[in-house]
Design an enzyme around this catalytic site. Structure first.
Site, short mmCIF file in Angstrom:
data_model
loop_
_atom_site.label_atom_id
_atom_site.label_comp_id
_atom_site.label_asym_id
_atom_site.label_seq_id
_atom_site.Cartn_x
_atom_site.Cartn_y
_atom_site.Cartn_z
N ARG A 23 19.56 -5.65 -28.02
CA ARG A 23 19.99 -6.55 -26.47
C ARG A 23 18.14 -6.64 -25.10
NH1 ARG A 23 25.24 -5.55 -24.45
NH2 ARG A 23 23.69 -3.34 -25.42
N ASP A 47 10.85 -0.99 0.29
CA ASP A 47 10.32 -1.18 -1.70
C ASP A 47 9.51 -2.33 -0.87
OD1 ASP A 47 13.63 0.33 -2.14
OD2 ASP A 47 13.70 -0.70 -3.49
N ARG A 58 -6.71 1.26 -6.63
CA ARG A 58 -6.04 2.05 -5.30
C ARG A 58 -5.57 3.14 -4.16
NH1 ARG A 58 -4.47 -3.42 -3.84
NH2 ARG A 58 -3.74 -5.11 -6.21
N HIS A 61 -4.65 6.88 -0.29
CA HIS A 61 -3.50 5.93 1.28
C HIS A 61 -2.74 7.53 2.03
CE1 HIS A 61 -4.27 2.29 -0.39
NE2 HIS A 61 -5.57 2.15 0.03
N LYS A 70 7.05 8.13 -1.31
CA LYS A 70 7.52 7.43 -2.78
C LYS A 70 7.95 7.68 -3.65
CE LYS A 70 2.69 4.81 -0.29
NZ LYS A 70 1.68 4.86 -0.34
N TYR A 130 7.59 0.78 -5.77
CA TYR A 130 7.79 2.29 -5.18
C TYR A 130 8.59 1.84 -3.76
CZ TYR A 130 3.32 0.86 -2.09
OH TYR A 130 2.41 0.55 -1.11
N LYS A 168 -11.75 -1.51 2.58
CA LYS A 168 -11.70 -0.40 3.31
C LYS A 168 -11.56 0.71 2.07
CE LYS A 168 -6.72 -0.28 3.41
NZ LYS A 168 -5.24 -0.43 3.34
N ASP A 169 -10.74 1.36 1.03
CA ASP A 169 -11.33 1.97 0.09
C ASP A 169 -12.38 2.39 -0.23
OD1 ASP A 169 -8.17 1.62 0.56
OD2 ASP A 169 -8.32 1.14 -1.44
#
Length: 198
Positions: A23, A47, A58, A61, A70, A130, A168-169
């Site tokens: 299932r 969340d 990404r 940060h 996190k 996360y 930004k990164d």
């Protein structure tokens, strides 16, 4: 639930028990009591869910105030997930750990407050979810350059040049500049701190 120490002991790899049959499956992804007994005493307030395409990177940060712990996992696809220790009084300061998280292995990673975090999508798409221990504060958010040579992170790119990275990164801080801001020190003093630690 199996909780495994990584090469940075504060960062934990979590393997939930998965119960499956024809299932589908069931697994427990958060249990306050079980996690607390394993040394993860966290209260979550937010969340998040992101979807990214292949070769999206990404990070890395972090927040200079309201640092976020996190608990991360992937519910579709696969990512290579990276945490960098920014705790200047830590024996693993400046070190990184990376783990593959996927819908196939169902693994989660606990990244405590005081770490920079990022990930690279290795599948066609990935859904990344996360839980955070503090609220997102854009005025306090910073990014360390993912390819900073002093960190030496092996992203497993094998010469790939088609990365998808936000502006930004791309403009992320060097690790030395990040430490300078975190410690409130001049770049020369920050360099001395780094040379003592490494």
């Amino acid at each position: 639930m199996k909780i495994i120490e990584t090469k940075i002991p504060a960062v934990k790899l979590i393997e939930p028990k998965v119960f499956g049959d024809e299932r589908g499956f069931f697994m427990e992804t958060w249990n306050e009591k079980a996690f607390r007994e394993a040394g993860i005493d966290a209260t979550f307030v937010q969340d998040n869910h992101s979807r990214s395409v292949k070769n999206t990177l990404r990070g890395l940060h972090y927040q200079i105030k309201q640092p976020q712990g996190k608990l991360v996992r992937v519910t579709r696809g696969e990512v290579f997930d990276v945490a960098v220790d920014l705790r200047t009084n830590s024996p693993t300061f400046g070190q990184w750990v990376g783990e593959y998280l996927s819908e196939e292995n169902n693994r989660m990673l606990w990244v405590p407050p005081g770490f920079a975090h990022g990930f690279l999508v290795t599948s066609d798409t990935a859904d990344f979810q996360y839980k955070c221990t503090d609220f997102y504060a854009p005025e306090h958010e910073r990014s360390i350059l993912w390819r900073d040579p002093s960190l030496g992170i092996d992203w497993g790119l094998n010469g790939a040049s088609n990365l998808r990275i936000s502006e930004k990164d791309r403009a992320g801080l060097t690790f030395i500049d990040a430490v300078q801001e975190i410690m409130g020190l001049g770049s020369k003093k920050a360099s001395m701190v780094l040379s003592e630690k490494f």
